[in-house]
Every structure is written in structure tokens, then in C-alpha cells.
Design a protein around this motif. Structure first.
Motif, mmCIF file in Angstrom:
data_model
loop_
_atom_site.group_PDB
_atom_site.id
_atom_site.type_symbol
_atom_site.label_atom_id
_atom_site.label_comp_id
_atom_site.label_asym_id
_atom_site.label_seq_id
_atom_site.Cartn_x
_atom_site.Cartn_y
_atom_site.Cartn_z
ATOM 1 N N MET A 1 0.840 -1.189 0.000
ATOM 2 C CA MET A 1 0.000 0.000 0.000
ATOM 3 C C MET A 1 0.881 1.247 0.000
ATOM 4 O O MET A 1 2.052 1.212 0.397
ATOM 5 N N LEU A 2 0.348 2.331 -0.452
ATOM 6 C CA LEU A 2 1.100 3.581 -0.492
ATOM 7 C C LEU A 2 1.089 4.240 0.886
ATOM 8 O O LEU A 2 0.052 4.290 1.546
ATOM 9 N N PRO A 3 2.225 4.787 1.311
ATOM 10 C CA PRO A 3 2.275 5.443 2.621
ATOM 11 C C PRO A 3 1.769 6.885 2.553
ATOM 12 O O PRO A 3 1.781 7.516 1.482
ATOM 13 N N LYS A 4 1.340 7.401 3.676
ATOM 14 C CA LYS A 4 0.859 8.784 3.739
ATOM 15 C C LYS A 4 1.961 9.769 3.365
ATOM 16 O O LYS A 4 1.684 10.864 2.855
ATOM 17 N N THR A 5 3.217 9.389 3.591
ATOM 18 C CA THR A 5 4.334 10.287 3.272
ATOM 19 C C THR A 5 4.373 10.632 1.783
ATOM 20 O O THR A 5 4.858 11.710 1.407
ATOM 21 N N THR A 6 3.869 9.742 0.939
ATOM 22 C CA THR A 6 3.853 10.020 -0.500
ATOM 23 C C THR A 6 2.939 11.191 -0.811
ATOM 24 O O THR A 6 3.316 12.130 -1.526
ATOM 25 N N LEU A 7 1.728 11.163 -0.264
ATOM 26 C CA LEU A 7 0.802 12.272 -0.478
ATOM 27 C C LEU A 7 1.295 13.543 0.200
ATOM 28 O O LEU A 7 1.124 14.648 -0.338
ATOM 29 N N ASP A 8 1.921 13.390 1.363
ATOM 30 C CA ASP A 8 2.455 14.562 2.073
ATOM 31 C C ASP A 8 3.525 15.254 1.233
ATOM 32 O O ASP A 8 3.555 16.489 1.130
ATOM 33 N N PHE A 9 4.411 14.463 0.631
ATOM 34 C CA PHE A 9 5.460 15.046 -0.206
ATOM 35 C C PHE A 9 4.848 15.780 -1.400
ATOM 36 O O PHE A 9 5.243 16.903 -1.722
ATOM 37 N N LEU A 10 3.897 15.156 -2.062
ATOM 38 C CA LEU A 10 3.278 15.774 -3.236
ATOM 39 C C LEU A 10 2.540 17.058 -2.863
ATOM 40 O O LEU A 10 2.535 18.029 -3.628
ATOM 41 N N GLN A 11 1.927 17.076 -1.681
ATOM 42 C CA GLN A 11 1.239 18.284 -1.225
ATOM 43 C C GLN A 11 2.244 19.414 -0.998
ATOM 44 O O GLN A 11 2.013 20.560 -1.406
ATOM 45 N N LYS A 12 3.366 19.094 -0.384
ATOM 46 C CA LYS A 12 4.398 20.115 -0.156
ATOM 47 C C LYS A 12 4.993 20.587 -1.476
ATOM 48 O O LYS A 12 5.308 21.773 -1.641
ATOM 49 N N LEU A 13 5.154 19.658 -2.418
ATOM 50 C CA LEU A 13 5.680 20.043 -3.731
ATOM 51 C C LEU A 13 4.723 20.986 -4.438
ATOM 52 O O LEU A 13 5.143 21.960 -5.074
ATOM 53 N N GLN A 14 3.427 20.732 -4.299
ATOM 54 C CA GLN A 14 2.431 21.602 -4.914
ATOM 55 C C GLN A 14 2.524 23.020 -4.349
ATOM 56 O O GLN A 14 2.336 24.003 -5.067
ATOM 57 N N GLU A 15 2.827 23.109 -3.074
ATOM 58 C CA GLU A 15 2.924 24.409 -2.414
ATOM 59 C C GLU A 15 4.273 25.086 -2.626
ATOM 60 O O GLU A 15 4.416 26.294 -2.399
ATOM 61 N N ASN A 16 5.281 24.305 -3.064
ATOM 62 C CA ASN A 16 6.649 24.835 -3.220
ATOM 63 C C ASN A 16 7.248 24.358 -4.546
ATOM 64 O O ASN A 16 8.322 23.763 -4.590
ATOM 65 N N ASN A 17 6.536 24.623 -5.631
ATOM 66 C CA ASN A 17 6.946 24.080 -6.920
ATOM 67 C C ASN A 17 8.015 24.962 -7.555
ATOM 68 O O ASN A 17 7.765 25.745 -8.478
ATOM 69 N N ASN A 18 9.227 24.815 -7.028
ATOM 70 C CA ASN A 18 10.370 25.566 -7.561
ATOM 71 C C ASN A 18 11.630 24.725 -7.397
ATOM 72 O O ASN A 18 11.674 23.791 -6.581
ATOM 73 N N ARG A 19 12.645 25.045 -8.163
ATOM 74 C CA ARG A 19 13.849 24.223 -8.204
ATOM 75 C C ARG A 19 14.636 24.270 -6.892
ATOM 76 O O ARG A 19 15.278 23.290 -6.515
ATOM 77 N N GLU A 20 14.585 25.401 -6.213
ATOM 78 C CA GLU A 20 15.332 25.523 -4.959
ATOM 79 C C GLU A 20 14.783 24.567 -3.902
ATOM 80 O O GLU A 20 15.530 23.819 -3.256
ATOM 81 N N TRP A 21 13.456 24.591 -3.734
ATOM 82 C CA TRP A 21 12.838 23.705 -2.747
ATOM 83 C C TRP A 21 13.061 22.251 -3.125
ATOM 84 O O TRP A 21 13.352 21.416 -2.271
ATOM 85 N N PHE A 22 12.917 21.934 -4.400
ATOM 86 C CA PHE A 22 13.069 20.549 -4.840
ATOM 87 C C PHE A 22 14.487 20.048 -4.582
ATOM 88 O O PHE A 22 14.677 18.906 -4.141
ATOM 89 N N ALA A 23 15.472 20.895 -4.827
ATOM 90 C CA ALA A 23 16.869 20.500 -4.592
ATOM 91 C C ALA A 23 17.106 20.209 -3.120
ATOM 92 O O ALA A 23 17.804 19.242 -2.762
ATOM 93 N N GLU A 24 16.512 21.014 -2.257
ATOM 94 C CA GLU A 24 16.674 20.817 -0.819
ATOM 95 C C GLU A 24 15.976 19.542 -0.336
ATOM 96 O O GLU A 24 16.351 18.972 0.686
ATOM 97 N N ASN A 25 14.964 19.107 -1.068
ATOM 98 C CA ASN A 25 14.175 17.932 -0.672
ATOM 99 C C ASN A 25 14.340 16.761 -1.636
ATOM 100 O O ASN A 25 13.486 15.878 -1.704
ATOM 101 N N LYS A 26 15.462 16.761 -2.358
ATOM 102 C CA LYS A 26 15.693 15.728 -3.377
ATOM 103 C C LYS A 26 15.737 14.331 -2.771
ATOM 104 O O LYS A 26 15.230 13.372 -3.365
ATOM 105 N N LYS A 27 16.332 14.190 -1.599
ATOM 106 C CA LYS A 27 16.409 12.867 -0.982
ATOM 107 C C LYS A 27 15.010 12.341 -0.643
ATOM 108 O O LYS A 27 14.715 11.158 -0.852
ATOM 109 N N THR A 28 14.146 13.233 -0.136
ATOM 110 C CA THR A 28 12.776 12.824 0.169
ATOM 111 C C THR A 28 12.060 12.390 -1.100
ATOM 112 O O THR A 28 11.347 11.375 -1.119
ATOM 113 N N PHE A 29 12.274 13.160 -2.168
ATOM 114 C CA PHE A 29 11.672 12.787 -3.445
ATOM 115 C C PHE A 29 12.152 11.408 -3.895
ATOM 116 O O PHE A 29 11.344 10.562 -4.306
#
Length: 221
Positions: A1-29
Motif C-alpha cells: 500500500m502507499l504510505p501517507k508520506t507520498t501524499l504529504d510530499f506531493l502536497q508540499k511540492l504543490q505548495e513549493n513548486n520551484n527548483r530551490e525547494w526541490f533541490a533541498e528535498n531531493k532525498k525525500t523525493f
């Protein structure tokens, strides 16, 4: 089953859709993408036990912004497509995971000109079988109706007053079932995906029969 962390990450990405944030959270991705790939491949493996699947395509999260008005660099969803084995099996399955907007879908997104004409001619000749399929209780339970873009009027060489003009006008032939976040995180989500795909099968098989034969019902292969 999919974990809640997957939806949590996508929600944060939606709110911070820029290269700087993504680079800082690349490991989580990377961690979430690995989990999703395992899930998608498991769905594909299970689907392959009941249908001929020639390819599983897991789509990249990076958006192609060259010709888009939306210049955000990342998609805010994970998705995969499952292609049936051509030429005899037509239609494709799609799985989309997005907070508040997850769904499964399938059908014929952009049929080529020849395929679209063949489908329209079959419907004009006799739409009884197709209407029977899309009015079955199982189909209605999962998808309600046949969706897709359509012309405002009859296509060329077809009568505006044809009794099946509602189907002939279609440019796409799609089915969609939406899921809530709660349903996505449920332990039986994979089973519900597979049940949805199974419910598409009569529609896919009808289209496969149409697209592999001529108007006389003779095989073209």
C-alpha cells in the motif's frame, strides 16, 4: 500500500513548486519515488496476470515547460501507464496519484485518424454492442459514463441526425474513476485499481475487435 508520506510530499511540492525547494528535498523525493515505483510495478505485474501488457511506463516528475503556459518545473503527481500488447489488444490503462485528485483511467486518448474513422464507421453501422457495454451495471458502478472530448457537430461524411451521433462526435473514448486520499491510503487500494481495470476490459475488447477487423468483421491481420 502507499504510505501517507507520498501524499504529504506531493502536497508540499504543490505548495513549493520551484527548483530551490526541490533541490533541498531531493532525498525525500527519491525515497518516495522508489516506493511509488514498487507500487506501480506491483500493479503492472498483477494486471499482467489477467491481460496482455507489453509495457509499463512510469512518467517522470519533471515537466516539459517549453510550450506550456504553466512554467512550474515539476508535476504535483506520480503516474504510470500500462499498454496492452498490440496489434491485437488495444487500449491503455492509467494510474494517477495526486493529493485530492487521484484517479484511474483508460481508453483511447488520441486515436489516430484511421482508427478514429474506423470506430466512427462501426458506431454508425451498429452501436448496440458498445451501448450494452457502457450501460452494464458494473461499468456504471465504476465509471458512470464514457468520457472524452467531442465535436460540437457531426464529423464530415456523417449525418447530424444519426441516432448514434452522440458517440460518433467523440474524438476521445475514455473512462475515469476518482479516488479520495483516504481510499488511496487504504490497504485495498491496489485491489480497487485492479477491479477498475478489469471493469474496463469489455470496452477495451470491443474496441480491439473493431480496430483489428474491417466493416465486414474480417481480420486485417
Amino acid at each position: 500500500m502507499l504510505p501517507k508520506t507520498t501524499l504529504d510530499f506531493l502536497q508540499k511540492l504543490q505548495e513549493n513548486n520551484n527548483r530551490e525547494w526541490f533541490a533541498e528535498n531531493k532525498k525525500t523525493f527519491d525515497d518516495e519515488q522508489k516506493k511509488v515505483k514498487v507500487f506501480f510495478n506491483k500493479v503492472g505485474e498483477s494486471l499482467g496476470k489477467s491481460d496482455g501488457i507489453e509495457r509499463i511506463q512510469i512518467f517522470r516528475i519533471y515537466r516539459d515547460v517549453r510550450f506550456s503556459k504553466n512554467k512550474t518545473p515539476y508535476k504535483n503527481h506520480f503516474s504510470a501507464g500500462f499498454t496492452r500488447t498490440k496489434p491485437m489488444l488495444r487500449g491503455g490503462y492509467y494510474l494517477h496519484i495526486e493529493p485530492g485528485a487521484s484517479f484511474v483511467g483508460g481508453g483511447f486518448w488520441e486515436p489516430n485518424k484511421d482508427d478514429l474513422l474506423r470506430i466512427r464507421k462501426e458506431i454508425a453501422l451498429d452501436a448496440t454492442e458498445l451501448r450494452t457495454i457502457i450501460n452494464q451495471p458494473t461499468f456504471k458502478k465504476y465509471f458512470e459514463t464514457l468520457e472524452g472530448e467531442e465535436l460540437k457537430t457531426a464529423p464530415r461524411d456523417f449525418e447530424k441526425t444519426h441516432p448514434n451521433i452522440d458517440l460518433i462526435r467523440k474524438k476521445q473514448f475514455l473512462v475515469v474513476r476518482k479516488f479520495t486520499d483516504k481510499e488511496v491510503l487504504d490497504s485495498n487500494f491496489e485491489e480497487e485499481i485492479l477491479n477498475s481495470f478489469k471493469a474496463m476490459r469489455p470496452f477495451f475488447n470491443y474496441m480491439s475487435d473493431v480496430l483489428t477487423t474491417n466493416l465486414n468483421g474480417e481480420s486485417i491481420y
